[in-house]
Design an enzyme around this catalytic site. Structure first.
Site, PDB file in Angstrom:
ATOM      1  N   HIS A  98      25.645  29.288 -21.623  1.00  0.00           N
ATOM      2  CA  HIS A  98      25.786  27.963 -22.248  1.00  0.00           C
ATOM      3  C   HIS A  98      26.339  28.134 -23.649  1.00  0.00           C
ATOM      4  O   HIS A  98      25.900  28.990 -24.407  1.00  0.00           O
ATOM      5  CB  HIS A  98      24.447  27.220 -22.295  1.00  0.00           C
ATOM      6  CG  HIS A  98      23.329  28.012 -22.887  1.00  0.00           C
ATOM      7  ND1 HIS A  98      22.668  28.993 -22.191  1.00  0.00           N
ATOM      8  CD2 HIS A  98      22.762  27.979 -24.108  1.00  0.00           C
ATOM      9  CE1 HIS A  98      21.734  29.532 -22.961  1.00  0.00           C
ATOM     10  NE2 HIS A  98      21.780  28.941 -24.145  1.00  0.00           N
ATOM     11  N   HIS A 100      26.799  26.449 -27.341  1.00  0.00           N
ATOM     12  CA  HIS A 100      26.206  25.446 -28.216  1.00  0.00           C
ATOM     13  C   HIS A 100      27.313  24.832 -29.068  1.00  0.00           C
ATOM     14  O   HIS A 100      28.103  25.567 -29.675  1.00  0.00           O
ATOM     15  CB  HIS A 100      25.215  26.094 -29.195  1.00  0.00           C
ATOM     16  CG  HIS A 100      24.047  26.788 -28.560  1.00  0.00           C
ATOM     17  ND1 HIS A 100      22.775  26.265 -28.588  1.00  0.00           N
ATOM     18  CD2 HIS A 100      23.948  27.962 -27.894  1.00  0.00           C
ATOM     19  CE1 HIS A 100      21.931  27.100 -27.984  1.00  0.00           C
ATOM     20  NE2 HIS A 100      22.628  28.136 -27.559  1.00  0.00           N
TER      21      HIS A 100
HETATM   22  P1  AMP Z   1      19.689  30.097 -26.095  1.00  0.00           P
HETATM   23  O1  AMP Z   1      18.702  30.619 -27.087  1.00  0.00           O
HETATM   24  O2  AMP Z   1      21.121  30.329 -26.504  1.00  0.00           O
HETATM   25  O3  AMP Z   1      19.402  30.602 -24.690  1.00  0.00           O
HETATM   26  O4  AMP Z   1      19.531  28.532 -26.103  1.00  0.00           O
HETATM   27  C1  AMP Z   1      18.772  27.827 -25.175  1.00  0.00           C
HETATM   28  C2  AMP Z   1      18.748  26.401 -25.647  1.00  0.00           C
HETATM   29  O5  AMP Z   1      18.347  25.591 -24.568  1.00  0.00           O
HETATM   30  C3  AMP Z   1      17.783  26.161 -26.794  1.00  0.00           C
HETATM   31  O6  AMP Z   1      18.495  25.662 -27.935  1.00  0.00           O
HETATM   32  C4  AMP Z   1      16.811  25.129 -26.213  1.00  0.00           C
HETATM   33  O7  AMP Z   1      16.400  24.168 -27.167  1.00  0.00           O
HETATM   34  C5  AMP Z   1      17.616  24.518 -25.098  1.00  0.00           C
HETATM   35  N1  AMP Z   1      16.829  23.956 -23.999  1.00  0.00           N
HETATM   36  C6  AMP Z   1      15.851  24.563 -23.298  1.00  0.00           C
HETATM   37  N2  AMP Z   1      15.366  23.735 -22.347  1.00  0.00           N
HETATM   38  C7  AMP Z   1      16.085  22.573 -22.446  1.00  0.00           C
HETATM   39  C8  AMP Z   1      16.061  21.329 -21.758  1.00  0.00           C
HETATM   40  N3  AMP Z   1      15.199  21.083 -20.747  1.00  0.00           N
HETATM   41  N4  AMP Z   1      16.939  20.364 -22.124  1.00  0.00           N
HETATM   42  C9  AMP Z   1      17.795  20.578 -23.146  1.00  0.00           C
HETATM   43  N5  AMP Z   1      17.872  21.728 -23.830  1.00  0.00           N
HETATM   44  C10 AMP Z   1      17.018  22.720 -23.506  1.00  0.00           C
END
Ligand code: AMP
Length: 135
Positions: A98, A100
């Protein structure tokens, strides 16, 4: 590998969806670094960038460009960071690739604060090391 994002893609848990195509979805991060922080993900269950087929990666880039432009316009043409945490040591918590999109306000904290300067001859050696690993 299935993750919480698989459940979002399948509609089994809710998200604040921005836009969805056959192969990608963008939705708001539930714990945002700033308002408008948006995640862009391919629907294919892949953890790392290098595991994504090149044609999917190209499509994802076009999708991100569209989403990032909308995020920027929605916040008065704001600047933003486009970030990928690729693997646990890079801060990846959800094992589904993903990107950001993070809107930045004037004076907000800058990324890349920590630097590791090269010593004499090291830059050329590192360049050679990476070039030797190209497919
Ligand atoms: P990463 O640390 O790059 O894996 O980022 C994962 C991101 O996913 C974090 O910024 C979380 O806040 C976000 N996240 C986790 N669960 C959800 C969810 N159910 N809906 C939206 N964002 C989420």
């Amino acid at each position: 590998m299935a993750s919480i994002f698989t459940k979002i893609i399948q509609g089994k848990i809710p998200c604040e969806s921005i836009v969805e195509t056959d192969s990608e979805i963008a939705f708001l991060d539930i714990n945002p670094c700033s308002h408008g922080h948006t995640l862009c993900i391919p629907k294919r269950e892949v953890a790392r960038l290098e595991d994504l087929p090149p044609e999917d990666a190209a499509a994802l880039m076009g999708f991100m460009q569209r989403v990032a432009a909308a995020v920027s316009r929605a916040f008065d043409g704001t600047d933003y960071n486009l970030m990928l945490n690729n693997g646990v040591n890079a801060g990846q918590e959800v094992p589904h690739i993903h990107f950001h999109v993070i809107p930045r306000k004037p004076g907000s904290s800058r990324p890349f604060k920590s630097r590791e300067p090269y010593g004499e001859g090291e830059m050329a050696a590192v360049g050679e090391r990476i070039r030797a690993c190209l497919d």
